[in-house]
Structures are given as structure tokens and as C-alpha cells.
Motif scaffolding. Structure first.
Motif, PDB file in Angstrom:
ATOM      1  N   LEU A 241      -3.279  16.684  -4.010  1.00 45.49           N
ATOM      2  CA  LEU A 241      -2.520  16.470  -5.237  1.00 45.49           C
ATOM      3  C   LEU A 241      -3.417  16.627  -6.459  1.00 45.49           C
ATOM      4  O   LEU A 241      -3.089  17.322  -7.415  1.00 45.49           O
ATOM      5  CB  LEU A 241      -1.932  15.054  -5.254  1.00 45.49           C
ATOM      6  CG  LEU A 241      -0.502  14.892  -4.752  1.00 45.49           C
ATOM      7  CD1 LEU A 241      -0.141  13.421  -4.751  1.00 45.49           C
ATOM      8  CD2 LEU A 241       0.446  15.677  -5.623  1.00 45.49           C
TER       9      LEU A 241
ATOM     10  N   LEU B 278       0.827  -1.199   0.000  1.00 44.15           N
ATOM     11  CA  LEU B 278       0.000   0.000   0.000  1.00 44.15           C
ATOM     12  C   LEU B 278       0.862   1.250   0.000  1.00 44.15           C
ATOM     13  O   LEU B 278       0.666   2.167  -0.796  1.00 44.15           O
ATOM     14  CB  LEU B 278      -0.925  -0.004   1.219  1.00 44.15           C
ATOM     15  CG  LEU B 278      -1.751   1.263   1.387  1.00 44.15           C
ATOM     16  CD1 LEU B 278      -2.789   1.353   0.287  1.00 44.15           C
ATOM     17  CD2 LEU B 278      -2.438   1.281   2.741  1.00 44.15           C
ATOM     18  N   MET B 279       1.836   1.272   0.903  1.00 47.96           N
ATOM     19  CA  MET B 279       2.671   2.470   1.008  1.00 47.96           C
ATOM     20  C   MET B 279       3.419   2.744  -0.288  1.00 47.96           C
ATOM     21  O   MET B 279       3.440   3.871  -0.777  1.00 47.96           O
ATOM     22  CB  MET B 279       3.657   2.312   2.172  1.00 47.96           C
ATOM     23  CG  MET B 279       2.953   2.297   3.516  1.00 47.96           C
ATOM     24  SD  MET B 279       4.028   2.654   4.893  1.00 47.96           S
ATOM     25  CE  MET B 279       5.000   1.176   4.961  1.00 47.96           C
TER      26      MET B 279
ATOM     27  N   LEU C 208      -3.849  12.677  -1.357  1.00 45.95           N
ATOM     28  CA  LEU C 208      -4.332  12.484  -2.721  1.00 45.95           C
ATOM     29  C   LEU C 208      -5.285  13.585  -3.193  1.00 45.95           C
ATOM     30  O   LEU C 208      -5.149  14.071  -4.312  1.00 45.95           O
ATOM     31  CB  LEU C 208      -4.961  11.096  -2.862  1.00 45.95           C
ATOM     32  CG  LEU C 208      -4.252  10.200  -3.877  1.00 45.95           C
ATOM     33  CD1 LEU C 208      -2.756  10.178  -3.640  1.00 45.95           C
ATOM     34  CD2 LEU C 208      -4.783   8.794  -3.836  1.00 45.95           C
TER      35      LEU C 208
ATOM     36  N   ILE D 215      -1.481   6.234   7.508  1.00 46.82           N
ATOM     37  CA  ILE D 215      -1.196   6.473   6.099  1.00 46.82           C
ATOM     38  C   ILE D 215      -2.469   6.460   5.269  1.00 46.82           C
ATOM     39  O   ILE D 215      -2.653   7.297   4.386  1.00 46.82           O
ATOM     40  CB  ILE D 215      -0.209   5.431   5.544  1.00 46.82           C
ATOM     41  CG1 ILE D 215       1.140   5.637   6.178  1.00 46.82           C
ATOM     42  CG2 ILE D 215      -0.124   5.531   4.035  1.00 46.82           C
ATOM     43  CD1 ILE D 215       2.254   4.970   5.452  1.00 46.82           C
ATOM     44  N   THR D 216      -3.339   5.513   5.556  1.00 45.64           N
ATOM     45  CA  THR D 216      -4.589   5.444   4.815  1.00 45.64           C
ATOM     46  C   THR D 216      -5.390   6.716   4.996  1.00 45.64           C
ATOM     47  O   THR D 216      -5.840   7.323   4.032  1.00 45.64           O
ATOM     48  CB  THR D 216      -5.444   4.260   5.309  1.00 45.64           C
ATOM     49  OG1 THR D 216      -4.645   3.091   5.285  1.00 45.64           O
ATOM     50  CG2 THR D 216      -6.658   4.079   4.445  1.00 45.64           C
TER      51      THR D 216
ATOM     52  N   SER E  87       2.587   1.698  -3.199  1.00 44.86           N
ATOM     53  CA  SER E  87       1.642   2.032  -4.263  1.00 44.86           C
ATOM     54  C   SER E  87       1.244   3.489  -4.206  1.00 44.86           C
ATOM     55  O   SER E  87       1.108   4.156  -5.225  1.00 44.86           O
ATOM     56  CB  SER E  87       0.376   1.170  -4.164  1.00 44.86           C
ATOM     57  OG  SER E  87       0.672  -0.171  -4.424  1.00 44.86           O
ATOM     58  N   ILE E  88       1.039   3.998  -2.998  1.00 41.96           N
ATOM     59  CA  ILE E  88       0.664   5.403  -2.855  1.00 41.96           C
ATOM     60  C   ILE E  88       1.794   6.276  -3.371  1.00 41.96           C
ATOM     61  O   ILE E  88       1.579   7.201  -4.158  1.00 41.96           O
ATOM     62  CB  ILE E  88       0.381   5.768  -1.384  1.00 41.96           C
ATOM     63  CG1 ILE E  88      -0.867   5.041  -0.904  1.00 41.96           C
ATOM     64  CG2 ILE E  88       0.187   7.271  -1.247  1.00 41.96           C
ATOM     65  CD1 ILE E  88      -1.214   5.347   0.517  1.00 41.96           C
TER      66      ILE E  88
ATOM     67  N   PHE F  83      -9.797   6.464  -6.860  1.00 41.71           N
ATOM     68  CA  PHE F  83      -8.519   5.884  -7.230  1.00 41.71           C
ATOM     69  C   PHE F  83      -7.843   5.266  -6.009  1.00 41.71           C
ATOM     70  O   PHE F  83      -7.302   4.166  -6.046  1.00 41.71           O
ATOM     71  CB  PHE F  83      -7.656   6.993  -7.830  1.00 41.71           C
ATOM     72  CG  PHE F  83      -6.304   6.558  -8.278  1.00 41.71           C
ATOM     73  CD1 PHE F  83      -5.164   7.065  -7.677  1.00 41.71           C
ATOM     74  CD2 PHE F  83      -6.161   5.662  -9.316  1.00 41.71           C
ATOM     75  CE1 PHE F  83      -3.914   6.683  -8.101  1.00 41.71           C
ATOM     76  CE2 PHE F  83      -4.905   5.274  -9.748  1.00 41.71           C
ATOM     77  CZ  PHE F  83      -3.777   5.787  -9.128  1.00 41.71           C
ATOM     78  N   PHE F  84      -7.891   5.990  -4.909  1.00 39.87           N
ATOM     79  CA  PHE F  84      -7.263   5.523  -3.683  1.00 39.87           C
ATOM     80  C   PHE F  84      -7.917   4.247  -3.182  1.00 39.87           C
ATOM     81  O   PHE F  84      -7.239   3.306  -2.784  1.00 39.87           O
ATOM     82  CB  PHE F  84      -7.361   6.610  -2.622  1.00 39.87           C
ATOM     83  CG  PHE F  84      -6.590   6.290  -1.388  1.00 39.87           C
ATOM     84  CD1 PHE F  84      -7.212   5.727  -0.281  1.00 39.87           C
ATOM     85  CD2 PHE F  84      -5.233   6.522  -1.330  1.00 39.87           C
ATOM     86  CE1 PHE F  84      -6.510   5.427   0.844  1.00 39.87           C
ATOM     87  CE2 PHE F  84      -4.512   6.218  -0.191  1.00 39.87           C
ATOM     88  CZ  PHE F  84      -5.150   5.672   0.897  1.00 39.87           C
TER      89      PHE F  84
ATOM     90  N   ILE G 282      -6.696   1.305  -5.172  1.00 38.63           N
ATOM     91  CA  ILE G 282      -5.378   0.820  -4.762  1.00 38.63           C
ATOM     92  C   ILE G 282      -5.501   0.021  -3.466  1.00 38.63           C
ATOM     93  O   ILE G 282      -4.950  -1.056  -3.320  1.00 38.63           O
ATOM     94  CB  ILE G 282      -4.400   1.986  -4.503  1.00 38.63           C
ATOM     95  CG1 ILE G 282      -4.161   2.799  -5.760  1.00 38.63           C
ATOM     96  CG2 ILE G 282      -3.077   1.441  -4.002  1.00 38.63           C
ATOM     97  CD1 ILE G 282      -3.188   3.928  -5.541  1.00 38.63           C
ATOM     98  N   LEU G 283      -6.257   0.580  -2.542  1.00 33.83           N
ATOM     99  CA  LEU G 283      -6.370  -0.022  -1.217  1.00 33.83           C
ATOM    100  C   LEU G 283      -6.956  -1.418  -1.274  1.00 33.83           C
ATOM    101  O   LEU G 283      -6.498  -2.335  -0.614  1.00 33.83           O
ATOM    102  CB  LEU G 283      -7.267   0.880  -0.356  1.00 33.83           C
ATOM    103  CG  LEU G 283      -7.308   0.594   1.134  1.00 33.83           C
ATOM    104  CD1 LEU G 283      -5.940   0.700   1.707  1.00 33.83           C
ATOM    105  CD2 LEU G 283      -8.241   1.577   1.796  1.00 33.83           C
TER     106      LEU G 283
ATOM    107  N   TYR H 223       1.759  -1.532  -8.309  1.00 31.67           N
ATOM    108  CA  TYR H 223       0.805  -2.637  -8.206  1.00 31.67           C
ATOM    109  C   TYR H 223       1.291  -3.986  -8.750  1.00 31.67           C
ATOM    110  O   TYR H 223       1.153  -5.001  -8.088  1.00 31.67           O
ATOM    111  CB  TYR H 223      -0.535  -2.249  -8.844  1.00 31.67           C
ATOM    112  CG  TYR H 223      -1.557  -3.337  -8.750  1.00 31.67           C
ATOM    113  CD1 TYR H 223      -1.973  -4.027  -9.883  1.00 31.67           C
ATOM    114  CD2 TYR H 223      -2.089  -3.716  -7.522  1.00 31.67           C
ATOM    115  CE1 TYR H 223      -2.901  -5.047  -9.787  1.00 31.67           C
ATOM    116  CE2 TYR H 223      -3.011  -4.747  -7.428  1.00 31.67           C
ATOM    117  CZ  TYR H 223      -3.417  -5.413  -8.563  1.00 31.67           C
ATOM    118  OH  TYR H 223      -4.321  -6.424  -8.474  1.00 31.67           O
TER     119      TYR H 223
ATOM    120  N   ILE I 171     -10.026  -4.624   8.439  1.00 32.27           N
ATOM    121  CA  ILE I 171      -8.572  -4.644   8.567  1.00 32.27           C
ATOM    122  C   ILE I 171      -8.054  -6.065   8.770  1.00 32.27           C
ATOM    123  O   ILE I 171      -6.959  -6.411   8.359  1.00 32.27           O
ATOM    124  CB  ILE I 171      -8.107  -3.744   9.733  1.00 32.27           C
ATOM    125  CG1 ILE I 171      -8.419  -2.289   9.411  1.00 32.27           C
ATOM    126  CG2 ILE I 171      -6.620  -3.905  10.003  1.00 32.27           C
ATOM    127  CD1 ILE I 171      -7.917  -1.308  10.434  1.00 32.27           C
TER     128      ILE I 171
ATOM    129  N   VAL J  79      -3.165   2.663   9.456  1.00 37.53           N
ATOM    130  CA  VAL J  79      -4.340   3.510   9.623  1.00 37.53           C
ATOM    131  C   VAL J  79      -3.995   4.964   9.342  1.00 37.53           C
ATOM    132  O   VAL J  79      -4.720   5.672   8.641  1.00 37.53           O
ATOM    133  CB  VAL J  79      -4.916   3.361  11.046  1.00 37.53           C
ATOM    134  CG1 VAL J  79      -6.051   4.330  11.259  1.00 37.53           C
ATOM    135  CG2 VAL J  79      -5.393   1.943  11.272  1.00 37.53           C
TER     136      VAL J  79
END
Lengths: 361, 373
Positions: B124, A34-35, B121, B112-113, A37-38, B251-252, B255-256, A45, A309, B110
Motif C-alpha cells: 500500500l 488490531l484487525m 501495508l 493477519i499480523t 485498526s489495520i 506505523f504497523f 498500531i500493534l 484506535y 503474544i 498471527v
């Protein structure tokens, strides 16, 4: 062909699968994925996927030997780029044609091309995914392979799709087993072949059974809830609260029924699969209701109370249960496999399958 | 430990030794000659859970050595083998950490999300979109406008807006009389004959007003207030920014939930929709504030805004009541709150001027609408 196994065949000399992965590892892999990818705005990915698959494969064992996944982020990224180019082209073709002021008939043609293009993509995705995955998977140093042809697969796919449409979906179980049968019978493990014995009728009955069960379960749940929610709850926004409660229990009911349904489907598919060299060796799918029930009781609340989670833990629990219940007949010899399959590194089918969200393997 | 040659699945028992650059493989039963691998080209993978380390050498089909990860030879071997790519190294490092790592990872996850989704995001995306030239916005606005009004683009689902040509001309006249504080945007208004109490702004400068909302008005200041609000949407580029933020959110979430469960993705998407609505409300508040500033700049009393919001509040209450759920789901903050804000602004306002020409234009427009009702 016998559709269930008998006690004599399930001997101690059977080949056992097991899964040793755990939720913590998977969670950390996902977190790092995740990190990264961000930070890379999603470009990471393919590498994330490769790492995840690599981990899951290496924790899966047959006779206590691990499987290996050889796919790389680089391969999947290249495939990804190819697929994105094609998809973007197909997607924007009608719009571009229209904006350039062409006549309605040309726009219609462009739309048809897009539609046809997307249609062709599905068999291609299946074919490509299986071919790539198999080639990138190995056990005891010997790679798997897929010898099916895209043409034949497409033919089967479209003919069966047609039949499914005109029967308003009733034919779908038959289509499922036919496709699975074709793909399976063309998978190789070195010099050994796989086989699958389709029985659309039985799958249809399984689907029917669970369709009815879901219906009854939801009705029952609604009836019970209706009783307790009948009077005002005294909570502000009473209506909103009731809707939330109902939706919540609805989801839980469906999840539970789904769990048992998937167990039957799992057993169904694997009890019809075999691997052959000079002789044939059956797979056994042995999941039981009690196991599924304790799995659901433990994991569904876990998922809900952690707001999703805990998904990596649930996933590894699931894999553990699944592989625990998979065996191959003891007469199979795993020492004499020869490397017969060629290397195949084009991952575009795999990426397409991912993009279209096809749940193949 | 054993060796696989990649040609057959036969396991050969071996013992290992090493030199500076090589790994030497000896077959226990002496069935084959020793094999030498270059250390720099040997990669390795370890599974703590199963306790196995796998060494891999060569291209397809590769050769393998399977050994216990506790084998002493591995201790110094690990450092000299082929390096893993950074990302994998990072992941493996994290996996092999202790229990504290897990708690920290969870918190990090948590944080970072949340940061990514709510702050990084969207900012940006917004920043990017603000760099786009105005001409692009105007182009987009034109497309949308054409889609709503031109016959050849209409589908069965959309209903054509009944454009009021004369009314639009009068309304445009009124708008031209408002000083737009030097904006680059070309503000063009269209009046639609419809009882709907609504008005909206398109990217690039087009504003559509429904006659229904003008029916609610009794003074020119109210119309000026409405138009100032819509003009603010244009000059602050809210449509574009909202689009960017929504897209960033979607988009986020993608990815998640990349390769995860469909139900989870669905739940998150719904949460995302709620968040989008909240963003819309923030933009509406922004338009109210900038709109009030614009009124002030033109010396128009904020009384108009107060009256308009009050009328809208009454209208809303007749329709839907004072429901918390509706408030939550709404794209506009409820009119009651907006009235209070406008009243506060009004108290501090100075420099209000009369403007006879503007009053005339208002009267002409209002009578036109009344006649055509």
C-alpha cells in the motif's frame, strides 16, 4: 502519619478489590482491535482504547460491585484530532519557516516556540487525562471528578522540574510525590475526597535500594555468565551467540528487579492514600515479596516463550495480583455517596497523554 | 437485582417487568413510585466473568440496574434494547465464543499480523508513493543534496563533501554518453574527492560518486556498470519506496503495540530494523538487475560489472572478512554473490559494441583523478 499498617486495622470488614478479567477475553479484544485498526489505517484506535478500558474497568470490583468506564471512542477521537492538529503545527513550524527562506533568527524563534509548546503540553496532558478519566469513571452510579487547576499543576510541575534538573535528578522522588499528592487530593468520588501524604525521602530510599540491587544483580549475573561463557561454545558465530545469551539474561535480571521495585512503589503510594467524608479511611497496599516472586516466575517465561503474544494473559494476571493486594479501611461507608461532580467530555488531554506515553493511571 | 438513581450510591432492591416498548421498575419496599424506561434508549453491558449485567438509561448522570446475567427477563430483553455499535458487537461476539474460537483467533492473529506487516501495508505504502509526481522527488533530492553540500545548512556533525567541479563535469560528460532508455529523470552526477569507496543515488536524479571507487577501476565498462546501477536506483525510485516501506513497517508496529508494554515495542522495533535492512538489500539486487539491462541496452559488456564487483569483493574482504553477521546486517548483498550474477549475465550477452567517444571520456576522467590524488 504511620507509614505501615498494623494488624488490628486489617480486619475482615475492610473493603476488598478484586479483578475478574482473564487473558483470553483481553486477547480477543486486542485481536479485534488490531484487525479493525489495520482496516481503518489506525483510525479505529480511540474506539479500541475505549473498549479495552471498558472491559478492564467492568472486571474490576470493590466489594463485589464493578466499576464502569463511560468514555467513548467518539470523544477520544475528537480529542485525538485536536491534539494531532496542535502537535503537527508545533512540529512543522520550524521546518516551514526555514523552507520559506526566513532569516536564521526567525527560524530560531520558531524552534523556541515549538520547544516551549511541547513543554506546556506535559502538565496539560496530566491535567486533561486525570480530568477526563475521572469524569468518565463511575462506581455504583456515582461518577468521580477532578477539581485540580491546570495553573496550579503547572506551577508545581515546573518548579519541581527545575529543582530536579539542578539536583541532577536526585530530587525526582520528591517531585513524584508532590505531583501525585496534588492530583490525588483533588480527586473526588461524589461527595468523598481523596488524600495523599507525600514522603519524598522514603521514595528516594526505595529508588536507591533498587538502584543498588540492580547493579549488584547485573554484576553477579555477568560474573556467573562470564564463567560459563568463558570458553568457546563450539557454535558458529560464537560471538553473536554470547552476546544474545548475555542480553537475554540481562533483560530477565532487570525484569525481576523491576518487579520487586514496583511492588515497593505500589505499597508506598497506596499506604499513603486515604478517602474521607466526615472521617478519614486509609488504603492499604499489601503486596508481598513471595507473591511478586511467584508472579514473575510464572509470567516472565510465559512472555518470552510466546514472543510476547501472551501479554494479555500476563496483564490480567498482574491486575489480579495488584487488586488482590489493595484494600480500604472497613469504616468507610459506600452507601451514602452523592453525585457532586460535573460531566467532562473533552478527551484531548487524555489523547495527549497517550501520545506522549505518559503512564499516569 | 437493584437500581441506582445516579444521584446517590444507595442500592434499591427492585423487580422488573416489561411491555412492548418499556421496562417497568418496581421498588420492593415501595419507597418510590414505579419508574419507566424506554427500551430503545436502554443500553446494556454484560460481564460473563462476574456474571453481572448492567442496564443503563439516560444521560449524565445515568440510572442503572444491576442484575444477574441469568435473569430470565433478560432473554427476550436483550434483543429489543439499544443496539451496540458494530465493533463492540463483534468483540463481544468473539469473546463469548468457545475454546475453538481462541485457537482460531490465535492463528488468525498471527496470519493477519504477518500478512499486514510483510505484504499489505508495504505494498500500500509503495503504491501510494509511486503515484507521487517526479517533481516532488526532485525537490526532495535537491533538499538532501543541499543539506550535504551547502555550507549554511551544515551542522557540526556532518562533514562537507569536497566537490570536484572539473571532475564532475567530466563525469557528467561520460554519463550523458549513456543511453538512459528514455527516462524522464534528469541524471546529474557529482564527483567528490575522497578515498571512500562508495557512490549513491538521491531521489530525483542526482548521483554522487566518490573518487575512491573510481580509483579501484581500470576500464570504462566498470564505470558504466556503476553508473547504470545508480541510475537504476533513480529510475526505479528505490529511495522513495524504501522510505515508504520503512514507514509502513514502523506505523504497523505502532498500531500493534499501541497500548502495550514498552519492552515488547522495543523488541519489535529492532525486528523491524532488521527487516528494513532486508528490504534495502532487495532494492540493491533490483538495481543490479536493471543496471545490467541498461548496460546491455547500450551495448556495453557486463564484463565491467564483473570486474567492479570482484574489486569490491576484494576490498570488502580486506576490511571485514567473510562474516555471516556482517552479511546479515549489510544494506548490500555481498559482492561475491553479485559477481556470480554478473558473470551469468555476461555469458548470455550479445550485441556488444565499441564506442570510441566513451573511451576517450573515460580516459580524461581517470587521468584527472590520478592527477589530483
Amino acid at each position: 502519619m504511620e507509614t505501615t499498617f498494623t494488624e488490628e486495622l486489617v480486619s475482615k470488614e475492610n473493603h476488598f478489590f478484586n479483578f475478574s478479567g482473564n487473558g483470553k477475553d483481553l486477547f480477543i479484544i486486542r485481536l479485534v482491535n488490531l484487525m479493525l485498526s489495520i482496516v481503518t489505517l489506525g483510525l479505529y484506535y480511540p474506539w479500541a482504547k475505549a473498549k479495552t478500558l471498558k472491559y478492564l474497568y467492568s472486571e474490576t470490583h470493590l466489594d463485589e460491585e464493578p466499576f464502569t468506564f463511560h468514555g467513548t471512542g467518539k470523544e477520544m477521537f475528537k480529542g485525538f484530532v485536536k491534539i494531532m492538529a496542535i502537535i503537527l503545527f508545533l512540529y512543522f513550524l520550524p521546518t516551514v519557516v526555514r523552507l520559506s527562506g526566513a532569516s536564521m533568527s526567525l527560524v530560531l524563534l520558531a524552534t523556541l516556540i515549538t520547544f516551549a509548546g511541547f513543554m506546556v503540553l506535559i502538565p496539560f496532558a496530566i491535567h486533561g487525562t486525570v480530568r477526563y478519566r475521572m469524569s468518565r469513571s463511575s462506581y455504583r452510579g456515582i461518577h468521580f471528578g477532578y477539581r485540580g487547576s491546570l495553573k496550579e499543576l503547572s506551577r508545581i510541575y515546573y518548579w519541581n522540574l527545575f529543582l530536579s534538573v539542578i539536583t541532577l535528578g536526585i530530587y525526582v522522588p520528591w517531585m513524584t510525590v508532590k505531583l501525585r499528592g496534588y492530583v490525588m487530593s483533588n480527586i473526588r468520588y461524589g461527595s468523598k475526597e481523596f488524600n495523599y501524604y507525600p514522603d519524598g525521602g522514603e521514595l528516594f530510599l526505595i529508588n536507591l535500594k533498587y538502584g543498588v540491587l540492580s547493579f549488584i544483580a547485573v554484576m553477579l549475573m555477568g560474573f556467573i555468565l562470564g564463567g560459563s561463557l568463558g570458553t568457546s561454545s563450539g557454535i558458529e558465530d560464537d560471538f553473536l551467540y554470547k552476546i544474545a545469551v548475555f542480553y537475554f539474561f540481562f533483560l530477565i535480571t532487570i525484569l525481576f528487579v523491576q518487579g520487586f521495585y514496583q511492588k515497593d512503589v505500589f505499597n508506598f503510594h497506596f499506604n499513603r492514600t486515604s478517602i474521607s467524608d466526615e472521617s478519614e479511611h486509609r488504603f492499604f497496599g499489601m503486596m508481598e515479596n513471595s507473591e511478586v516472586f511467584s508472579f514473575l516466575i510464572k509470567n516472565v517465561p510465559l512472555l518470552f516463550f510466546t514472543a510476547g503474544i501472551a501479554w494479555p494473559w500476563v496483564q490480567t494476571n498482574l491486575l489480579r495480583m495488584v487488586f488482590y493486594n489493595l484494600q480500604i479501611e472497613g469504616t468507610l461507608n459506600l452507601d451514602n455517596v452523592e453525585q457532586t461532580e460535573a460531566s467532562f467530555t473533552d478527551a484531548s488531554g487524555e489523547d495527549l497523554g497517550d501520545f506522549l506515553d505518559l503512564d499516569i493511571l | 437485582m437493584y437500581y441506582l438513581d445516579g444521584q446517590t450510591s444507595i442500592k434499591h432492591e427492585i423487580s422488573l417487568s416489561q411491555s412492548d416498548e418499556d421496562i417497568i421498575i418496581e421498588f420492593r419496599d415501595n419507597s418510590f413510585k414505579n419508574i419507566v424506561w424506554k427500551k430503545a434508549e436502554t443500553s446494556f453491558d454484560e460481564s460473563k466473568n462476574s456474571g453481572t449485567t448492567i442496564l443503563k438509561y439516560g444521560d449524565f448522570p445515568s440510572q442503572y440496574i444491576y442484575l444477574s446475567h441469568e435473569e430470565p427477563i433478560l432473554d427476550d430483553l436483550r434483543a429489543s434494547l439499544k443496539k451496540k455499535p458494530f465493533a463492540e458487537f463483534l468483540t463481544d461476539y468473539a469473546i463469548n465464543g468457545k475454546g475453538k474460537t481462541l485457537i482460531l483467533s490465535l492463528l488468525l492473529f498471527v496470519f493477519i499480523t504477518a500478512a499486514g506487516y510483510f505484504v499489505v501495508l508495504p505494498k500500500l505504502a509503495e503504491g501510494f508513493v509511486m503515484q507521487l509526481p517526479i517533481s516532488w522527488e526532485e525537490e526532495l533530492g535537491e533538499r538532501i543534496y543541499d543539506g550535504m553540500t551547502k555550507e549554511e545548512f551544515l551542522t557540526d556533525t556532518l562533514v562537507s563533501l569536497k566537490l570536484d567541479k572539473e571532475g564532475s563535469r567530466l563525469l557528467q560528460d561520460f554519463v550523458d554518453g549513456i543511453d538512459k532508455d528514455g527516462t524522464e529523470y534528469n541524471i546529474r552526477v557529482t564527483l567528490v574527492k575522497d578515498d571512500l569507496v562508495n557512490a549513491f543515488a538521491l531521489p530525483g536524479g542526482r548521483i554522487v560518486v566518490f573518487s575512491g571507487i573510481i580509483d579501484l577501476m581500470n576500464s570504462e565498462e566498470e564505470l558504466a556498470a556503476l553508473l547504470s546501477h545508480e541510475i537504476s536506483h533513480v529510475t526505479e525510485r528505490h529511495s522513495l519506496r524504501n522510505l515508504a516501506k520503512s514507514f509502513a513497517g514502523y506505523f504497523f508496529i505502532s498500531i500493534l503495540t499501541g497500548d502495550a508494554n514498552g519492552t515488547l515495542a522495543f523488541i519489535l522495533q529492532n525486528v523491524d530494523t532488521m527487516n528494513n535492512l532486508k528490504n534495502s538489500r532487495e532494492f540493491e539486487e533490483d538495481a543490479d538487475n536493471v543496471g545490467l539491462e541498461l548496460l546491455d541496452h547500450n551495448g556495453i559488456t557486463a564484463e565491467g560489472m564483473v570486474k567492479l564487483m570482484t574489486s569490491l569483493a576484494e576490498y570488502e574482504e580486506n576490511l571485514i572478512g567473510d562474516n555471516e553477521l556482517i552479511k546479515f546486517l549489510s544494506t548490500h548483498p555481498l559482492s561475491k554473490d553479485r559477481v556470480e550474477k554478473a558473470q551469468t549475465f555476461l555469458k548470455n550477452q550479445t550485441g556488444i559494441k565499441e564506442h570510441k567517444v566513451r573511451t576517450q571520456k573515460w580516459r580524461r576522467l581517470k587521468s584527472h583523478i590520478n592527477l589530483n590524488d
